[in-house]
Design a protein around this motif. Structure first.
Motif, PDB file in Angstrom:
ATOM      1  N   ARG A 127       0.818  -1.212   0.000  1.00 19.89           N
ATOM      2  CA  ARG A 127       0.000   0.000   0.000  1.00 19.89           C
ATOM      3  C   ARG A 127       0.850   1.259   0.000  1.00 19.89           C
ATOM      4  O   ARG A 127       0.523   2.242  -0.682  1.00 19.89           O
ATOM      5  CB  ARG A 127      -0.932  -0.020   1.207  1.00 19.89           C
ATOM      6  N   ALA A 128       1.943   1.241   0.740  1.00 20.78           N
ATOM      7  CA  ALA A 128       2.823   2.410   0.781  1.00 20.78           C
ATOM      8  C   ALA A 128       3.428   2.684  -0.592  1.00 20.78           C
ATOM      9  O   ALA A 128       3.470   3.842  -1.054  1.00 20.78           O
ATOM     10  CB  ALA A 128       3.921   2.193   1.816  1.00 20.78           C
ATOM     11  N   SER A 129       3.876   1.635  -1.262  1.00 23.54           N
ATOM     12  CA  SER A 129       4.463   1.806  -2.599  1.00 23.54           C
ATOM     13  C   SER A 129       3.414   2.262  -3.608  1.00 23.54           C
ATOM     14  O   SER A 129       3.677   3.127  -4.446  1.00 23.54           O
ATOM     15  CB  SER A 129       5.097   0.491  -3.072  1.00 23.54           C
ATOM     16  N   MET A 135      -1.179   5.125  -7.284  1.00 24.81           N
ATOM     17  CA  MET A 135      -2.006   4.061  -7.836  1.00 24.81           C
ATOM     18  C   MET A 135      -3.200   3.842  -6.912  1.00 24.81           C
ATOM     19  O   MET A 135      -3.035   3.716  -5.695  1.00 24.81           O
ATOM     20  CB  MET A 135      -1.195   2.764  -7.969  1.00 24.81           C
ATOM     21  N   ASP A 136      -4.380   3.783  -7.479  1.00 24.38           N
ATOM     22  CA  ASP A 136      -5.580   3.534  -6.684  1.00 24.38           C
ATOM     23  C   ASP A 136      -5.504   2.145  -6.054  1.00 24.38           C
ATOM     24  O   ASP A 136      -5.012   1.199  -6.666  1.00 24.38           O
ATOM     25  CB  ASP A 136      -6.823   3.640  -7.584  1.00 24.38           C
ATOM     26  N   ARG A 137      -5.988   2.022  -4.812  1.00 21.68           N
ATOM     27  CA  ARG A 137      -5.916   0.744  -4.098  1.00 21.68           C
ATOM     28  C   ARG A 137      -6.628  -0.385  -4.850  1.00 21.68           C
ATOM     29  O   ARG A 137      -6.257  -1.550  -4.743  1.00 21.68           O
ATOM     30  CB  ARG A 137      -6.530   0.904  -2.706  1.00 21.68           C
ATOM     31  N   SER A 138      -7.675  -0.043  -5.611  1.00 22.81           N
ATOM     32  CA  SER A 138      -8.420  -1.065  -6.352  1.00 22.81           C
ATOM     33  C   SER A 138      -7.572  -1.729  -7.432  1.00 22.81           C
ATOM     34  O   SER A 138      -7.893  -2.817  -7.916  1.00 22.81           O
ATOM     35  CB  SER A 138      -9.664  -0.443  -6.997  1.00 22.81           C
ATOM     36  N   PHE A 139      -6.492  -1.085  -7.794  1.00 28.71           N
ATOM     37  CA  PHE A 139      -5.575  -1.596  -8.805  1.00 28.71           C
ATOM     38  C   PHE A 139      -5.074  -2.996  -8.421  1.00 28.71           C
ATOM     39  O   PHE A 139      -4.852  -3.852  -9.285  1.00 28.71           O
ATOM     40  CB  PHE A 139      -4.393  -0.629  -8.917  1.00 28.71           C
ATOM     41  N   LEU A 183       5.682  10.262 -15.949  1.00 27.98           N
ATOM     42  CA  LEU A 183       7.135  10.147 -16.048  1.00 27.98           C
ATOM     43  C   LEU A 183       7.805  10.540 -14.736  1.00 27.98           C
ATOM     44  O   LEU A 183       8.729   9.868 -14.267  1.00 27.98           O
ATOM     45  CB  LEU A 183       7.653  11.025 -17.189  1.00 27.98           C
ATOM     46  N   LYS A 184       7.325  11.612 -14.128  1.00 26.82           N
ATOM     47  CA  LYS A 184       7.873  12.050 -12.843  1.00 26.82           C
ATOM     48  C   LYS A 184       7.642  11.013 -11.763  1.00 26.82           C
ATOM     49  O   LYS A 184       8.545  10.694 -10.983  1.00 26.82           O
ATOM     50  CB  LYS A 184       7.242  13.389 -12.436  1.00 26.82           C
ATOM     51  N   VAL A 185       6.422  10.467 -11.702  1.00 27.89           N
ATOM     52  CA  VAL A 185       6.078   9.485 -10.675  1.00 27.89           C
ATOM     53  C   VAL A 185       6.932   8.227 -10.820  1.00 27.89           C
ATOM     54  O   VAL A 185       7.473   7.701  -9.837  1.00 27.89           O
ATOM     55  CB  VAL A 185       4.579   9.130 -10.749  1.00 27.89           C
ATOM     56  N   VAL A 186       7.064   7.737 -12.049  1.00 28.66           N
ATOM     57  CA  VAL A 186       7.857   6.541 -12.310  1.00 28.66           C
ATOM     58  C   VAL A 186       9.330   6.792 -11.975  1.00 28.66           C
ATOM     59  O   VAL A 186      10.003   5.957 -11.354  1.00 28.66           O
ATOM     60  CB  VAL A 186       7.684   6.106 -13.778  1.00 28.66           C
TER      61      VAL A 186
END
Length: 254
Positions: A127-129, A135-139, A183-186
């Motif tokens: 969940r932390a990652s 990323m939505d938890r439902s993912f 791109l920034k998030v990745v």
């Protein structure tokens, strides 16, 4: 500190026209906590190097070596390479219908570590990652890469990177198809993995934009299956301004 060493690597593939040599003597050495960027025109052998390190059966190693410290990587099966600490983020991640992200991640972690992670701590880490990667938890309950957008697939690759904690990661055009925000998030995820675990990174890219967020220690120019030139970040800036024409001209003359 660990070192991944590629020495005089020659690799070929079988095509409809017969055997085609792709890599023609690649030398490369990546240490823990280093970021190496590989740039070059299409067809120069960048992805071939990535898949050869990972152990894809399509690619035949004619000669040369890949060593992880004193371990012979070429003598390992694909799963042995993963357990030894090698990770590949694919340019085109495959769909796995019927397998949820949650089950996939925990199964992979168990296979690599040799034991299942404690449930409570594992859920907390996942969940932390996911939160850091926005990323939505439902993912977590969706099937792996099934119906994922390009950005979702790449975030999932980096989620694996953060949770599996490899020693070396090969990122094959992780920036392709990403908008600026994704791109920034990745990139932040890659940088976190490097800082937390001393990750060594081999970053394959066509463009310098990802190098604004993931700062390379070394840049290698791939042309016609070889490293044509190497240097620091300034080499990437030069490539953006000049392109690969001078390398291609040298190759044709040679």
């Amino acid at each position: 500190m660990s070192v991944l060493t590629v020495k005089d690597l020659h690799v070929s593939v079988e095509t409809d026209q017969g055997t085609k040599q792709i890599l023609k003597g690649v030398d490369l050495s990546i240490a823990s906590n280093e970021i190496h960027a590989i740039m070059g025109p299409n067809g120069s052998g960048k992805s071939t190097l990535a898949y050869t390190i990972a152990g894809h059966p399509k690619y035949h190693v004619e000669s040369g070596s890949i060593m992880l410290d004193d371990q012979d990587v070429l003598a390992m099966s694909v799963d042995e390479r993963a357990r030894a600490g090698l990770f590949l983020a694919m340019q085109y991640p495959v769909e796995i219908p019927g397998v949820t992200v949650t089950n996939f991640l925990r199964t992979a972690k168990t296979a690599i570590d040799g034991e299942a992670p404690a449930i409570r701590g594992w859920i907390k880490d996942v969940r932390a990652s996911m939160d850091q990667l926005r990323m939505d938890r439902s993912f977590a309950e969706r099937n792996v890469n099934e119906g994922f957008s390009g950005g979702e697939k790449k975030r999932h690759e980096i989620l694996q990177l953060e949770l599996l904690k490899p020693r070396f990661a090969v990122l094959d055009e992780t920036d392709s198809g990403l908008d600026v925000d994704a791109l920034k998030v990745v990139s932040e995820g890659v940088n976190r993995a490097k800082e937390a675990n001393g990750l060594g990174v081999l970053l394959i890219t066509h463009y310098t934009r990802i190098l604004r967020y993931i700062q390379p220690d070394f840049v290698h120019v791939f042309v016609d299956g070889r490293v044509a030139e190497q240097g620091g970040r300034e080499l990437a800036d030069r490539l953006e301004n000049e392109g690969y024409d001078r390398f291609l001209t040298q190759t044709n003359v040679g």
